[in-house]
Design a protein around this motif. Structure first.
Motif, PDB file in Angstrom:
ATOM      1  N   SER A 174      -2.355  10.482  -3.142  1.00 16.19           N
ATOM      2  CA  SER A 174      -1.515   9.279  -3.031  1.00 16.19           C
ATOM      3  C   SER A 174      -0.217   9.451  -3.821  1.00 16.19           C
ATOM      4  N   GLU A 175      -0.304  10.138  -4.955  1.00 19.83           N
ATOM      5  CA  GLU A 175       0.906  10.369  -5.744  1.00 19.83           C
ATOM      6  C   GLU A 175       1.892  11.251  -4.984  1.00 19.83           C
ATOM      7  N   VAL A 176       1.397  12.284  -4.342  1.00 17.90           N
ATOM      8  CA  VAL A 176       2.269  13.176  -3.582  1.00 17.90           C
ATOM      9  C   VAL A 176       2.866  12.445  -2.383  1.00 17.90           C
ATOM     10  N   LYS A 177       2.041  11.716  -1.628  1.00 16.78           N
ATOM     11  CA  LYS A 177       2.554  11.007  -0.456  1.00 16.78           C
ATOM     12  C   LYS A 177       3.564   9.938  -0.855  1.00 16.78           C
ATOM     13  N   SER A 178       3.380   9.296  -2.000  1.00 17.57           N
ATOM     14  CA  SER A 178       4.337   8.266  -2.421  1.00 17.57           C
ATOM     15  C   SER A 178       5.694   8.865  -2.767  1.00 17.57           C
ATOM     16  N   PRO A 208       7.926   7.501   0.558  1.00 20.09           N
ATOM     17  CA  PRO A 208       7.647   6.229  -0.118  1.00 20.09           C
ATOM     18  C   PRO A 208       7.750   5.002   0.781  1.00 20.09           C
ATOM     19  N   ALA A 209       8.577   5.064   1.817  1.00 18.22           N
ATOM     20  CA  ALA A 209       8.699   3.914   2.710  1.00 18.22           C
ATOM     21  C   ALA A 209       7.406   3.679   3.492  1.00 18.22           C
ATOM     22  N   ALA A 210       6.751   4.741   3.900  1.00 19.83           N
ATOM     23  CA  ALA A 210       5.509   4.616   4.667  1.00 19.83           C
ATOM     24  C   ALA A 210       4.298   4.419   3.766  1.00 19.83           C
ATOM     25  N   TRP A 211       4.271   5.140   2.630  1.00 14.62           N
ATOM     26  CA  TRP A 211       3.101   5.103   1.765  1.00 14.62           C
ATOM     27  C   TRP A 211       3.377   4.176   0.573  1.00 14.62           C
ATOM     28  N   THR A 212       3.391   2.889   0.862  1.00 13.76           N
ATOM     29  CA  THR A 212       3.682   1.870  -0.148  1.00 13.76           C
ATOM     30  C   THR A 212       2.455   1.626  -1.026  1.00 13.76           C
ATOM     31  N   ASP A 213       2.689   0.947  -2.139  1.00 12.93           N
ATOM     32  CA  ASP A 213       1.568   0.573  -3.004  1.00 12.93           C
ATOM     33  C   ASP A 213       0.536  -0.250  -2.241  1.00 12.93           C
ATOM     34  N   ASP A 214       0.994  -1.196  -1.421  1.00 12.92           N
ATOM     35  CA  ASP A 214       0.046  -2.021  -0.664  1.00 12.92           C
ATOM     36  C   ASP A 214      -0.828  -1.167   0.248  1.00 12.92           C
ATOM     37  N   ARG A 215      -0.217  -0.228   0.931  1.00 11.89           N
ATOM     38  CA  ARG A 215      -0.990   0.645   1.828  1.00 11.89           C
ATOM     39  C   ARG A 215      -1.974   1.484   1.039  1.00 11.89           C
ATOM     40  N   GLU A 226      10.030   4.331 -11.978  1.00 12.28           N
ATOM     41  CA  GLU A 226       9.974   5.384 -13.000  1.00 12.28           C
ATOM     42  C   GLU A 226       8.825   6.351 -12.728  1.00 12.28           C
ATOM     43  N   GLU A 227       7.704   5.838 -12.270  1.00 15.14           N
ATOM     44  CA  GLU A 227       6.576   6.707 -11.933  1.00 15.14           C
ATOM     45  C   GLU A 227       6.958   7.665 -10.814  1.00 15.14           C
ATOM     46  N   GLN A 228       7.716   7.181  -9.841  1.00 14.27           N
ATOM     47  CA  GLN A 228       8.151   8.046  -8.752  1.00 14.27           C
ATOM     48  C   GLN A 228       8.952   9.231  -9.288  1.00 14.27           C
ATOM     49  N   VAL A 229       9.832   8.955 -10.230  1.00 19.85           N
ATOM     50  CA  VAL A 229      10.652  10.021 -10.812  1.00 19.85           C
ATOM     51  C   VAL A 229       9.775  11.008 -11.572  1.00 19.85           C
ATOM     52  N   LEU A 230       8.862  10.499 -12.383  1.00 24.16           N
ATOM     53  CA  LEU A 230       7.989  11.385 -13.146  1.00 24.16           C
ATOM     54  C   LEU A 230       7.105  12.215 -12.230  1.00 24.16           C
ATOM     55  N   ARG A 231       6.612  11.612 -11.169  1.00 26.37           N
ATOM     56  CA  ARG A 231       5.816  12.370 -10.201  1.00 26.37           C
ATOM     57  C   ARG A 231       6.652  13.462  -9.553  1.00 26.37           C
TER      58      ARG A 231
END
Length: 192
Positions: free
Chosen positions: A161-165, A169-176, A98-103
């Motif tokens: 980080s929000e923009v890159k995610s 999103p596949a490369a810029w994961t939460d863990d990274r 959901e955060e991805q959509v809002l971003r």
């Protein structure tokens, strides 16, 4: 006798439907018609509450802002000082579907700040300005002389980080993101 309508409830329903349309079909698919279909209503019903696509996005972001405020307060709890600043950064750099959509919605709003999007942009600015102020307050606990620079760096890291995610999103994961954030916090905040 007319039926009493809870406008706040209707706007919340429209916000949820807007997010659902964006999750399922992408932010470009967010239209008055698509949201109306999602709710099983007519477009005229939707325009009684939100007159345009820009207002759909503003409404979704306004409802998210209230949720973000509650989530942030719950996440930070009674933490103070450096720990509160670090947790604020960690919270800002975490994501969910959901955060991805809002971003994605706010990136679209920022990219097109014209008359129709002014209201949505105002929501985005109020959220980001408030976030910066929280970083600044926390950074003052770390180093009063460098508080503004510390807040700038953390704020820019989290916004980036929000923009890159959204962008990859596949490369810029939460863990990274969290791993690199911990390195930044270690050098910028905890070693002081």
């Amino acid at each position: 006798m007319p039926i009493e309508v809870d406008q706040g409830e209707r706007l919340a329903d429209i916000a949820r439907a807007t997010i659902e349309v964006a999750q399922q079909r992408g932010t470009q698919a967010v239209t008055l018609r698509a949201v109306a279909e999602r709710l099983g209503r007519s477009t005229a019903y939707i325009t009684n509450f939100v007159p345009s696509r820009a207002h759909l996005m503003a409404n979704a972001l306004e409802h998210a802002r209230a949720r973000w405020d509650d989530e942030r307060a719950a996440h930070l709890g009674d933490l103070v000082g450096v720990e509160r600043l670090a947790e604020l950064a960690r919270w800002m750099c975490s994501t969910s579907p959901e955060e991805q959509v809002l971003r994605s919605l706010w990136v679209e709003v920022i990219a097109d700040v014209h008359d129709a999007n002014r209201r949505a942009y105002a929501v985005v600015r109020s959220v980001t300005d408030a976030t910066y102020e929280k970083f600044l307050a926390g950074a003052g606990e770390v180093d009063r002389a460098e508080a503004a620079r510390i807040a700038d760096i953390l704020y820019l890291y989290c916004r980036g980080s929000e923009v890159k995610s959204i962008e990859d999103p596949a490369a810029w994961t939460d863990d990274r993101m969290q791993h690199s954030l911990e390195l930044l916090l270690e050098s910028l905040v905890f070693r002081r």
